[in-house]
Design an enzyme around this catalytic site. Structure first.
Site, PDB file in Angstrom:
ATOM      1  N   GLU A  95       0.807  -1.222   0.000  1.00 55.85           N
ATOM      2  CA  GLU A  95       0.000   0.000   0.000  1.00 55.85           C
ATOM      3  C   GLU A  95       0.843   1.278   0.000  1.00 55.85           C
ATOM      4  O   GLU A  95       0.326   2.366  -0.276  1.00 55.85           O
ATOM      5  CB  GLU A  95      -0.927   0.019   1.227  1.00 55.85           C
ATOM      6  CG  GLU A  95      -2.023  -1.025   1.208  1.00 55.85           C
ATOM      7  CD  GLU A  95      -3.113  -0.716   0.201  1.00 55.85           C
ATOM      8  OE1 GLU A  95      -3.101   0.381  -0.396  1.00 55.85           O
ATOM      9  OE2 GLU A  95      -3.984  -1.579  -0.010  1.00 55.85           O
ATOM     10  N   GLU A 126       6.661 -21.858   8.165  1.00 52.96           N
ATOM     11  CA  GLU A 126       6.998 -21.020   9.309  1.00 52.96           C
ATOM     12  C   GLU A 126       8.039 -21.664  10.221  1.00 52.96           C
ATOM     13  O   GLU A 126       8.640 -21.001  11.056  1.00 52.96           O
ATOM     14  CB  GLU A 126       5.752 -20.699  10.116  1.00 52.96           C
ATOM     15  CG  GLU A 126       5.155 -21.856  10.884  1.00 52.96           C
ATOM     16  CD  GLU A 126       3.995 -21.418  11.765  1.00 52.96           C
ATOM     17  OE1 GLU A 126       4.097 -21.629  12.985  1.00 52.96           O
ATOM     18  OE2 GLU A 126       3.013 -20.875  11.240  1.00 52.96           O
TER      19      GLU A 126
END
Length: 316
Positions: A95, A126
């Site tokens: 963004e 992960e």
């Protein structure tokens, strides 16, 4: 992923100690409640999130100042995380270019499992403690960069390993966790441990933990961009007009800041090559595009400073 009995028992003990994994007796009847009551209860729990973030204001402020200082040296902000936490970092990074006119390399989001993991779970990604470090090495990490590790549990191996690598490279390291005394907090220079407590659905850390993470990363980028002069009078002045809506917003911004007509704003934007900041400077001071661009460069892109250099700010 298989575990031997000792490792499984150790993991179960760790999980039982985490507030984000806790259960409460008041949620035992959720499946029996009406929708209105479910909405009320979930919203009531969410009220805690903003309060918990506010409790970490000092650490967030320290992180913003550190990030801003490194941005001014040409450094980058790099998020690392897995699952929801990784997606939040990727979202915030993506963004920044349209909002603040930044180069895509200035704020980067790395997620365990790579691009695929943005939309789908990548099993065991992960747990790879070396993967984030390898990605940071590929980015040629330097001491001018900041690495922000995000993990609700505060113990995700991908994030722990990435922060450890970043710290060894001299980069500023920041940890965002949802549990106190977290592993990533112990590794990082700055620990932002936003303790949001048990989730509405036990262990579903995309809920309150994810909301807290989003609030924190919003502040890290937004406030550092404000300090870099990416806004003026609380308005985005470095946005990129990449579509019709953003072009209209650019015109509106110039009109709002300068008080000029829509036609004059559109004309100035065209002369300024679409730069809102440059158009505002031209209209406010009467300078031509070349003189205004020079003033902005000499002011390190800070509009307020450039206005003072070329004339006076009529709004102050």
């Amino acid at each position: 992923m298989p575990h031997d009995d000792d490792r499984l028992n150790d993991l179960l003990e760790v999980l039982s100690s985490l507030g984000t994994e806790a259960s409460t007796t008041e949620r035992g009847d959720l499946d029996l409640l009406g929708t209105d009551e479910l909405v009320r209860r979930m919203n009531a729990g969410d009220q805690r999130v903003a309060e918990a973030v506010a409790e970490r204001a000092s650490e967030i402020s320290t992180a913003v100042d550190g990030i801003t200082a490194r941005f001014r040296r040409g450094g980058r902000l790099i998020y690392i995380g897995a699952g929801t936490a990784g997606r939040i970092g990727v979202l915030d990074a993506s963004e920044c270019p349209p909002t603040f006119g930044t180069d895509p390399s200035m704020v980067v989001g790395l997620i365990a499992g790579g691009e695929t993991a943005i939309r789908a779970a990548v099993e065991n990604a992960e747990d790879d403690e070396d993967a984030a470090g390898a990605s940071l090495r590929d980015l040629a990490l330097t001491a001018d960069d900041t690495v922000v590790g995000i993990s609700a549990s505060g113990r995700t191996p991908y994030v722990v390993g990435g922060l450890s690598f970043a710290r060894s490279a001299g980069a500023l390291t920041v940890a965002i966790a949802s549990n106190a005394e977290s592993e990533i907090g112990a590794v990082a220079d700055i620990a932002i441990e936003v303790v949001t407590g048990p989730e509405f659905i036990s262990g579903s850390t995309r809920l309150k933990s994810g909301t807290a993470q989003k609030l924190v990363v919003n502040m890290l980028t937004t406030l550092s961009m404000i300090k870099l002069g990416k806004t003026y009078h609380g308005v985005m002045v470095d946005l990129l007009a990449t579509n019709e809506k953003l072009h209209a917003r650019s015109v509106r911004t110039v009109v709002e800041i300068t008080g000029c007509s829509v036609a004059d704003a559109a004309s100035a934007l065209a002369e300024a090559g679409g730069s809102v900041k440059l158009a505002i400077l031209m209209i406010t001071t009467g300078a031509d595009a070349e003189a205004a661009a020079t003033a902005l460069r000499e002011a390190d892109g800070i509009l307020r400073v450039a206005i003072v250099a070329l004339g006076s700010d009529s709004r102050d």
